[in-house]
Design a protein around this motif. Structure first.
Motif, PDB file in Angstrom:
ATOM      1  N   SER A 199      73.822  60.261 158.585  1.00  0.00           N
ATOM      2  CA  SER A 199      73.224  59.844 157.156  1.00  0.00           C
ATOM      3  C   SER A 199      73.773  58.493 157.981  1.00  0.00           C
ATOM      4  CB  SER A 199      74.707  60.365 157.027  1.00  0.00           C
ATOM      5  OG  SER A 199      75.983  59.946 157.723  1.00  0.00           O
ATOM      6  N   GLU A 200      74.012  58.015 158.467  1.00  0.00           N
ATOM      7  CA  GLU A 200      74.052  56.092 159.295  1.00  0.00           C
ATOM      8  C   GLU A 200      72.979  55.790 159.469  1.00  0.00           C
ATOM      9  OE1 GLU A 200      77.839  55.999 161.503  1.00  0.00           O
ATOM     10  OE2 GLU A 200      78.676  56.958 160.434  1.00  0.00           O
ATOM     11  N   GLY A 201      71.843  56.332 159.807  1.00  0.00           N
ATOM     12  CA  GLY A 201      71.148  56.239 160.250  1.00  0.00           C
ATOM     13  C   GLY A 201      70.943  56.023 161.732  1.00  0.00           C
ATOM     14  N   GLN A 202      71.586  56.915 162.840  1.00  0.00           N
ATOM     15  CA  GLN A 202      71.692  56.274 163.911  1.00  0.00           C
ATOM     16  C   GLN A 202      70.990  57.876 164.638  1.00  0.00           C
ATOM     17  OE1 GLN A 202      72.635  53.785 165.899  1.00  0.00           O
ATOM     18  NE2 GLN A 202      73.200  53.023 163.147  1.00  0.00           N
ATOM     19  N   MET A 203      69.904  57.038 165.750  1.00  0.00           N
ATOM     20  CA  MET A 203      69.974  57.983 166.077  1.00  0.00           C
ATOM     21  C   MET A 203      70.437  58.743 167.201  1.00  0.00           C
ATOM     22  SD  MET A 203      65.481  58.935 168.553  1.00  0.00           S
ATOM     23  CE  MET A 203      66.032  57.306 169.221  1.00  0.00           C
ATOM     24  N   THR A 204      70.915  60.095 167.633  1.00  0.00           N
ATOM     25  CA  THR A 204      71.599  60.840 168.640  1.00  0.00           C
ATOM     26  C   THR A 204      70.683  60.655 170.243  1.00  0.00           C
ATOM     27  OG1 THR A 204      71.390  62.695 168.369  1.00  0.00           O
ATOM     28  CG2 THR A 204      73.627  61.437 167.320  1.00  0.00           C
ATOM     29  N   ASP A 205      71.424  60.917 171.074  1.00  0.00           N
ATOM     30  CA  ASP A 205      70.907  61.352 172.666  1.00  0.00           C
ATOM     31  C   ASP A 205      70.498  62.744 172.895  1.00  0.00           C
ATOM     32  OD1 ASP A 205      71.891  58.462 173.516  1.00  0.00           O
ATOM     33  OD2 ASP A 205      73.723  60.059 174.517  1.00  0.00           O
ATOM     34  N   GLU A 206      70.850  63.683 171.291  1.00  0.00           N
ATOM     35  CA  GLU A 206      70.235  65.015 171.178  1.00  0.00           C
ATOM     36  C   GLU A 206      68.877  64.710 170.501  1.00  0.00           C
ATOM     37  OE1 GLU A 206      73.296  63.567 170.924  1.00  0.00           O
ATOM     38  OE2 GLU A 206      74.460  65.965 172.255  1.00  0.00           O
ATOM     39  N   LEU A 207      69.381  64.119 169.879  1.00  0.00           N
ATOM     40  CA  LEU A 207      67.638  63.972 169.238  1.00  0.00           C
ATOM     41  C   LEU A 207      66.422  63.148 169.778  1.00  0.00           C
ATOM     42  CD1 LEU A 207      66.042  63.959 166.048  1.00  0.00           C
ATOM     43  CD2 LEU A 207      67.083  61.986 165.624  1.00  0.00           C
ATOM     44  N   ARG A 208      66.925  61.993 170.519  1.00  0.00           N
ATOM     45  CA  ARG A 208      65.942  61.456 171.854  1.00  0.00           C
ATOM     46  C   ARG A 208      65.302  62.707 172.953  1.00  0.00           C
ATOM     47  NH1 ARG A 208      67.095  55.734 174.075  1.00  0.00           N
ATOM     48  NH2 ARG A 208      64.982  55.598 175.012  1.00  0.00           N
ATOM     49  N   ASN A 209      66.433  62.973 172.895  1.00  0.00           N
ATOM     50  CA  ASN A 209      65.946  63.843 174.416  1.00  0.00           C
ATOM     51  C   ASN A 209      64.860  65.066 173.582  1.00  0.00           C
ATOM     52  OD1 ASN A 209      66.906  62.604 175.975  1.00  0.00           O
ATOM     53  ND2 ASN A 209      69.050  64.071 176.248  1.00  0.00           N
TER      54      ASN A 209
ATOM     55  N   ILE B 218      66.725  55.558 159.745  1.00  0.00           N
ATOM     56  CA  ILE B 218      66.652  56.731 161.028  1.00  0.00           C
ATOM     57  C   ILE B 218      65.289  56.692 161.029  1.00  0.00           C
ATOM     58  CG2 ILE B 218      66.178  58.874 159.903  1.00  0.00           C
ATOM     59  CD1 ILE B 218      67.554  59.818 162.229  1.00  0.00           C
ATOM     60  N   GLY B 219      64.012  56.154 160.991  1.00  0.00           N
ATOM     61  CA  GLY B 219      62.906  56.033 160.939  1.00  0.00           C
ATOM     62  C   GLY B 219      63.113  55.008 161.415  1.00  0.00           C
ATOM     63  N   SER B 220      63.371  53.545 161.340  1.00  0.00           N
ATOM     64  CA  SER B 220      62.951  52.388 162.103  1.00  0.00           C
ATOM     65  C   SER B 220      64.009  52.093 163.131  1.00  0.00           C
ATOM     66  CB  SER B 220      63.839  50.527 161.375  1.00  0.00           C
ATOM     67  OG  SER B 220      65.302  51.852 161.133  1.00  0.00           O
ATOM     68  N   HIS B 221      64.938  52.962 163.818  1.00  0.00           N
ATOM     69  CA  HIS B 221      66.078  53.377 164.814  1.00  0.00           C
ATOM     70  C   HIS B 221      64.961  53.994 165.836  1.00  0.00           C
ATOM     71  CE1 HIS B 221      69.064  54.253 167.077  1.00  0.00           C
ATOM     72  NE2 HIS B 221      70.502  53.023 166.997  1.00  0.00           N
ATOM     73  N   ILE B 222      64.921  54.659 164.890  1.00  0.00           N
ATOM     74  CA  ILE B 222      63.756  55.479 166.391  1.00  0.00           C
ATOM     75  C   ILE B 222      62.388  55.095 166.950  1.00  0.00           C
ATOM     76  CG2 ILE B 222      62.455  58.148 166.753  1.00  0.00           C
ATOM     77  CD1 ILE B 222      63.657  59.201 164.643  1.00  0.00           C
ATOM     78  N   TYR B 223      62.273  54.117 166.102  1.00  0.00           N
ATOM     79  CA  TYR B 223      60.796  53.116 166.509  1.00  0.00           C
ATOM     80  C   TYR B 223      61.353  52.137 167.547  1.00  0.00           C
ATOM     81  CZ  TYR B 223      57.123  50.096 166.716  1.00  0.00           C
ATOM     82  OH  TYR B 223      55.972  49.067 167.082  1.00  0.00           O
ATOM     83  N   GLU B 224      62.752  51.614 167.436  1.00  0.00           N
ATOM     84  CA  GLU B 224      62.989  50.812 167.657  1.00  0.00           C
ATOM     85  C   GLU B 224      63.558  51.566 169.800  1.00  0.00           C
ATOM     86  OE1 GLU B 224      66.607  48.878 166.063  1.00  0.00           O
ATOM     87  OE2 GLU B 224      64.971  48.091 164.665  1.00  0.00           O
TER      88      GLU B 224
END
Length: 549
Positions: A67-77, A103-109
């Motif tokens: 909801s805050e547009g942040q990617m967690t470590d679990e999602l990244r893995n 969250i898309g922009s954070h994943i790309y970064e």
């Protein structure tokens, strides 16, 4: 280029592969029509990977991060393991579709995975949400609904967390009820006066207070039965013997008409209701004072509990009041006059609800506007301190009140007030002193609770125990098999510890000659022992040489 869809459900993360997009031509209308039919949608979108959440707490943390547009470590893995690997120096041949562009922009970064979010992707995600329970094989019917309900409740509770003691809604309701009670008590008291005045009209001029009048109407009832016997009861109610005698004299020569017993009973019951309302009004006012001391202590100390509560209720909440500039706070409650003045191009109002403060009433006519502006400024500061400070203290409100008092003296007598910086420094010092007192009080309480009980296990020393050992220690030493030599060594060690130092001798005023002599003796003994040991070594060497020869 392949398109993957990321879907965040209440049970876990899902990754879907959308193939055959070229046939559709990325037409949102075609996708919108095919979403409802699972047979058609299932040919386009298939489940690629699914990562379930470990627990409800994990689901809440993941939901908050998304909801805050942040990617967690679990999602990244999960994304790195599930998506195709890209060789270094080459562009990926796929893209990730997400519902939230943040969250898309954070994943790309973080991972350099290309993400997209448009109407076409949103329609595909909508279809995934509609048929999600069909894609997961081991998901029982009803499990997804339970997970969504539990996660929704926990997410809402986490977002609406607040301090129970600082709920400003209680103050808003209390001040509304207090104003309503004031109107009702006044109207009911006038009704009691009019009703009972038919029977005893002279009582209105003697007693002006509404509560006392209702109490007297209930106590007197029939004026013809009022005599000297009821003088003590009248004195208890009125608190004045002269007034009580005046009431008795007026009852003897009253011009009112007689009332039937039923009418007197009704008047008595109604007077009792008015008394109950007046007593409840006092209790409600005490409750409002307590709540204002918890919610807005500085504002209450500056302008009073009732006016401060009216400002909070008119603004909607303490947070809204803290957001208002002082110019807006100055005319809160005078909106009609303000818009009328703007429409007619007349003079705008100088004050609204803060007019009920005693400071503006004490100011002269020409200084009322200036006083209202200054008071609104201080109220704005106090409300912001109350809203955003974690510790509740009244030191700032008291110092701001002193500033307003000094400003009044400046307008009337010309006495120069102290600067704002000095007052705020003094308020900060007072607040820190209050914190230190609170900490010291808590430490004292802890020390009182943790005081050890007096030890009863201490035994008196026997006359023979010069070394300070108790009988229990001796018994333990014997049980452990300590010899007499061990006891002698202990005595020597204790005696060496008990020997006075040079500094102690100097402080006690004695000469340190004895201690110096002892040290010299010890040194001489050590030297002798070293000489003896060296002579023994030489003799051994000579014997060895003679044996070899």
């Amino acid at each position: 280029m392949a398109l993957y869809l990321l879907y965040e459900s209440a049970s876990g993360y899902g990754l879907f592969l959308a193939h055959g997009i070229d046939e559709i031509g990325q037409n949102t209308e075609a996708v919108r029509n095919s979403v409802v039919d699972l047979n058609r949608f299932g040919k386009v979108v298939k489940l690629a990977a699914f990562n379930p959440f470990e627990s409800a707490l994990d689901a809440l943390n993941q939901c908050n991060a998304v909801s805050e547009g942040q990617m967690t470590d679990e999602l990244r893995n999960f994304l790195e393991l599930s998506l195709p690997k890209v060789k270094e120096g080459k562009k990926p041949k796929f893209s990730l579709g997400v519902a939230d562009p943040k969250i898309g922009s954070h994943i790309y970064e973080e991972t350099k995975i290309p993400c997209q979010s448009n109407e076409f992707v949103l329609e595909l995600v909508r279809g995934v949400r509609l048929h999600f329970d069909r894609f997961i094989e081991n998901l029982k019917p009803g499990d997804l609904e339970k997970a969504q309900l539990g996660l929704g409740h926990s997410y809402s509770r986490a977002k609406v967390k607040f301090n129970v003691n600082r709920v400003d809604n209680m103050v808003i309701q209390a001040i509304f009820l207090l104003d309503t009670l004031d109107k009702d008590v006044n109207s009911f008291s006038m009704r009691v006066r009019e009703w009972y005045s038919w029977h005893f009209p002279e009582l209105v001029k003697i007693v002006n207070d509404n509560y006392l009048y209702a109490k007297l109407a209930k106590y007197i009832e029939d004026k013809s039965e009022l005599s000297e016997d009821k003088l003590a009861g009248l004195v208890d109610i009125l608190g004045d013997e002269d007034k009580a005698k005046e009431v008795i004299e007026a009852a003897k020569a009253s011009m009112g008409q007689d009332l039937s017993p039923i009418d007197l009973i009704n008047v008595k019951m109604f007077a009792q209701r008015v008394m109950d309302l007046a007593e409840y009004r006092k209790k409600l006012y005490d409750y409002l004072v307590v709540k204002m001391s918890d919610i807005a202590p500085n504002l209450a100390a500056l302008i009073g509990e009732v006016v401060g509560a009216r400002l909070i209720s008119h603004a909607g909440s303490l947070t809204n009041l803290a957001k208002c500039p002082s110019s807006t706070l100055q005319i809160l409650g005078a909106e009609k006059a303000l818009f009328r003045a703007l429409k007619t191009k007349g003079n705008t109002p100088k004050y609204g609800l803060i007019f009920h403060s005693s400071f503006i009433g004490r100011a002269s006519a020409k200084n009322k506007g200036r006083m209202a502006r200054y008071l609104a400024n201080k109220c704005s500061i106090a409300s912001r301190i109350d809203c955003f400070s974690e510790k509740s203290t009244t030191s700032f409100g008291e110092k701001l009140r002193e500033q307003v008092e000094e400003r009044l003296d400046f307008y009337d007598k010309g006495v120069a007030p102290r600067k704002n910086i000095e007052m705020m420094k003094a308020a900060m010092e007072d607040a820190s002193n209050q914190d230190l007192r609170f900490v010291s009080d808590t430490e004292m309480d802890v020390e009182k609770t943790s005081e050890p009980t007096p030890k009863k296990s201490k035994k008196k020393k026997s006359k023979g125990d010069e070394d300070g050992t108790t009988t229990e220690d001796k018994e333990n030493n014997v049980a452990n098999g300590e010899s007499k030599s061990g006891k002698k060594k202990k005595k020597r060690s204790l005696e060496e510890r008990l020997e006075p130092n040079e500094n102690d001798d100097k402080e006690n005023g004695t000469n340190g000659d004895e201690t110096e002599k002892k040290k010299k003796k010890k040194k001489s003994k050590d030297v002798e022992m070293e000489d003896v040991s060296e002579e023994g070594k030489k003799k051994k060497k000579k014997k060895k040489k003679s044996g070899k020869d």
